[in-house]
Enzyme design. Structure first.
Site, short mmCIF file in Angstrom:
data_model
loop_
_atom_site.label_atom_id
_atom_site.label_comp_id
_atom_site.label_asym_id
_atom_site.label_seq_id
_atom_site.Cartn_x
_atom_site.Cartn_y
_atom_site.Cartn_z
CG ASP A 290 -2.20 0.85 0.90
OD1 ASP A 290 -2.14 1.72 0.00
OD2 ASP A 290 -3.24 0.66 1.56
C1 NOJ Z 1 -4.11 3.82 0.13
C2 NOJ Z 1 -5.25 2.87 0.21
O1 NOJ Z 1 -5.20 2.15 1.42
C3 NOJ Z 1 -5.33 1.90 -0.95
O2 NOJ Z 1 -6.54 1.21 -0.87
C4 NOJ Z 1 -5.19 2.60 -2.24
O3 NOJ Z 1 -5.31 1.70 -3.31
C5 NOJ Z 1 -3.85 3.32 -2.26
N1 NOJ Z 1 -3.82 4.30 -1.19
C6 NOJ Z 1 -3.60 4.01 -3.57
O4 NOJ Z 1 -4.44 5.08 -3.72
#
Ligand code: NOJ
Length: 762
Positions: A290
């Site tokens: 993430d």
């Molecule tokens: C953080 C989020 O937790 C995740 O779900 C997302 O895909 C990423 N950022 C990218 O935006």
């Protein structure tokens, strides 16, 4: 019968989860095409590490602070594997041209974005869509999203989010499919199929990314990014199945979660990403972190600097670093120092090249820039309207006040009645709220402008601190220049002239979603005051509720005539609400997450274990209960009303003895005894009464959505086989156990009739 294929698949998932004790044999064997293998052979160490680097440029979507610097130089020197958040054909083409024409080996980039519930056409938030229990529709929505996103140059979506969530304080409950692993697995599979299709190299299919592994939805206190601590038995039986279902459906990538799981951050968790994912489940795609999750492990306290947390992530089995550039800047040094080995980098690099190969990018790096689709067209809008109507849950309908007839005077009151800014819901990075249809507009199209009187009535909240926090990503809460008292006065005046009050209330779109946890999940005080003033008029009140999470609605459920939970329906929200309000569409959705009576009950869900002192609604001393409230949620899992009535017959079993060789069939007759056609979601639950470990009081094990004309009867049949009764026991073996079972069928998780059978294994 339309869901039978999906049900069989889910049964397959539940029966083919490998024992946690068995190992997959094919781990790490990545076979590239001759062409890509030849490129790989020419790659330098730096270029290989470059493939593990996913960057965010200045023009992309932001959910954190990091932006990569000197992007053009990095692209030219092969230091980038993909770009996150870039939108628009021109931007994507120019980045791809640099990578392909100016870098030494010309390796194409992948372009990823959070296409969560639609691209330009915004569909209902995932939690809403799951309430349709309609797997075909969910697949169609994902496919339509892929068609739009790929026609704009993208080829990778960070979806589906399949985290089981049982805490509505957690804002991200909006992004998943609710509390149940069986249903969650069906949804996961449909979404992966919808995005990826049968062939990833088609111009209109895209790589899906199942997230967030693992158990992000169980974060303590419902506070985002917080700690998770969970027994293995619960992980395997209740939280892992949807991830596994996505993997069995062929998902090409998986994202780590931000949380610590059992004291180790997921992003450094070798047990998750090597033992479970690769060895037990045989996943062959690639793992992406993430957003800056590697860097954040310094805060988690498992590494002193970026180098240490980066090699820990690689050692755990992570392939790609989202945005943090820890891999890019430290892996070479860690290799020299011996904290990692060359093979690990080779494997991660090959996995990413393989995904690019499957996407067809080595044959044509511009393939996703060639198709042109009319974005947000008539057909996608129509699908969005259908999806939104199928997601609306009718929670209460006293004296059949709904549907409304179109010859009455309506007072449409509330801060969400005419608010385009709030129709799309959280996590819509490409959607344009200006294209959204408001409830006012939708209602006017049914009854004409003359019969609807509108007043805002209240601000979504009068709390300025909350307003500023919610508006951080764009203005969704507009504090009116008038005083709250003046707004209420106007609403009351208008309502006095009406036959029915339709109060359009709830949350602003960004009160749920990432970093949007709420400790109080009831309506804001400003709206409660408005409702109480309206109630004093003694007119019928219909509450149309916009929400990204279950809310506590005790007063509302006791005092209002009807409640329509419309979630956030996307671009066509207002039309969909009107379709249901006026009975053009008969609501059929059912909750996929329980609505607590009070925050104090959380977590409350249908598949709990029994206690040694069950309460059975007695409220006796020394039983498992609360002194002040009931144990049961206000609205249980699976609950939802219709404008017609469905009568359930008795459950018939083909046999009361089940063996591995001989499944049994549970069947039940359902009759539409009302006056209009409708759809019913028939649910089957099973209880394993005595086991080697305590087993839930009921578990969803089958469902079917049927359509019935007035007075029509249909027989619904569920096959129960031995495999459906398996679970992970204390040795993490996936097995069934001989003994007595209860089978329950009904309209929701509390309204069930019951019979029993016996499983004989020998
Ligand atoms: C953080 C989020 O937790 C995740 O779900 C997302 O895909 C990423 N950022 C990218 O935006």
């Amino acid at each position: 019968m339309k869901n039978i294929f999906y049900l069989l698949f889910i049964v397959y998932i539940f029966t083919n989860c490998n024992d946690a004790t068995q190992k997959h044999t094919k781990t790490n064997s990545i076979v590239l095409s001759a062409k890509v293998e030849a490129i790989f052979q020419k790659m330098t160490l730096k270029e290989k590490i470059g493939q593990l680097n996913l960057i965010r440029t200045g023009k992309s979507v932001k959910t954190g602070e990091v932006v990569s610097k000197n992007v053009e130089d990095k692209l030219k020197t092969g230091l980038v594997g993909g770009i996150f958040g870039l939108q628009g054909k021109r931007n994507i083409r120019s980045a791809q041209q640099i990578a392909v024409n100016k870098s030494r080996l010309g390796i194409p980039l992948i372009f990823g974005l959070d296409v969560i519930h639609g691209y330009k056409t915004t569909f209902p938030i995932p939690l809403a869509l799951s309430c349709s229990w309609d797997m075909k529709l969910i697949e169609q929505v994902a496919h339509s999203s892929a068609i739009e996103a790929t026609s704009d140059g993208l080829n990778w979506t960070f979806s589906p989010m399949v985290d089981i969530a049982r805490d509505p304080r957690w804002g991200r409950i909006a992004e998943g499919a609710g509390e149940d692993p069986f249903l969650g697995s069906a949804v996961a599979k449909s979404m992966v199929k919808g995005y990826q299709g049968d062939k990833l190299s088609e111009n209109n299919t895209m790589l899906a990314c199942v997230k967030h592994f693992a158990n992000y939805g169980a974060t303590e206190g419902g506070r985002d990014y917080n700690t998770v601590d969970m027994s293995d038995i619960r992980c395997y039986n209740e939280y892992y199945p949807p991830y596994k279902a996505a993997i069995d459906a062929g998902v090409g990538s998986i994202m780590t979660s931000f949380n610590v799981l059992n004291y180790i951050p997921a992003t450094a968790n070798k047990h998750l990403f090597t033992e479970i994912l690769r060895e037990q489940w045989g996943f062959s795609g690639f793992v992406v972190t993430d957003y800056t999750a590697i860097n954040e492990m310094i805060n988690h306290g498992i590494g002193k600097d970026l180098q240490e947390v980066s090699y820990k992530a690689l050692n755990a089995g992570i392939d790609m670093d989202m945005v943090g550039e820890g891999f890019l800047t430290t892996l070479e040094k860690s290799l020299e120092e011996g904290s990692i080995n060359k093979d690990q980098i080779d494997i991660a690099c090959k996995r990413i090249l393989k995904a690019k190969e499957l996407l067809g990018l080595f044959d044509n790096p511009y393939r996703y820039l060639e198709e042109s689709t009319d974005l947000l067209n008539k057909d996608t809008r129509q699908l969005a309207r259908k999806a939104a109507t199928e997601s609306i849950v009718l929670l209460k309908n006293n004296n059949s006040i709904l549907p409304l007839t179109n010859d009455i005077k309506i007072a449409l009151i509330g801060p969400l009645a005419n608010s385009k800014e709030n129709m799309l819901g959280c996590w819509n990075v490409a959607g344009d709220y200006k294209q959204a249809v408001t409830v006012l507009k939708g209602v006017q199209s049914f009854v004409g402008k003359g019969n609807v009187m509108y007043a805002k009535g209240a601000n979504i909240t009068d709390n300025l601190k909350l307003t500023n926090r919610v508006n951080a990503l764009g203005k969704q809460i507009e504090i009116d220049k008038r005083s709250p008292a003046d707004m209420i006065k106007e609403a009351v005046n208008i309502s006095n002239k009406s036959d029915v009050i339709v109060a359009v209330l709830g949350e602003a779109a960004n009160m749920s979603g990432e970093a949007s946890s709420m400790a109080d999940i009831s309506l804001q005080d400003s709206q409660k005051k408005l409702l109480k003033a309206l109630k004093s008029l003694n007119k019928p009140i219909v509450l149309v509720l916009f929400n990204g999470r279950p809310m506590t609605l005790k007063w509302e459920s006791e005092n209002l005539d009807a409640i329509l939970d419309v979630w956030f329906g996307g671009t066509e929200s207002g039309n969909a609400v009107a379709d249901v309000l006026f009975g053009k569409v008969n609501p059929s959705a059912k909750l996929t997450t329980s609505f607590p009576l009070s925050v104090g009950q959380i977590p409350v869900y249908h598949s709990m274990l029994n206690t040694g002192r069950p309460d059975n609604k007695s409220h006796k001393k020394f039983r498992s209960n609360y002194l002040d409230i009931a144990n049961e949620p206000l609205f249980p899992f699976g609950y939802g009303l219709s404008y017609t009535q469905f009568e359930y017959g008795k459950i018939k079993l083909s046999d009361t003895v089940l063996t591995p060789q001989k499944p049994i069939i549970a069947s039940i007759d359902i009759t539409n005894s009302g006056k209009v056609e409708g759809e019913e979601i028939v649910q089957m639950y099973i209880r394993d009464i005595v086991g080697s470990i305590s087993r839930p009081i009921k578990e969803l094990k089958g469902f079917e959505k049927i359509q019935l004309k007035p007075r029509e009867t249909k027989t619904v049949r569920f096959e129960i086989n031995e495999a459906l009764l398996r679970f992970y026991n204390s040795g993490l073996k996936y097995e069934s156990e001989s003994g007595k079972f209860e089978v329950m069928i009904g309209k929701d998780s509390e309204n069930l009739s019951k019979t029993g059978f016996v499983l004989y294994l020998k």
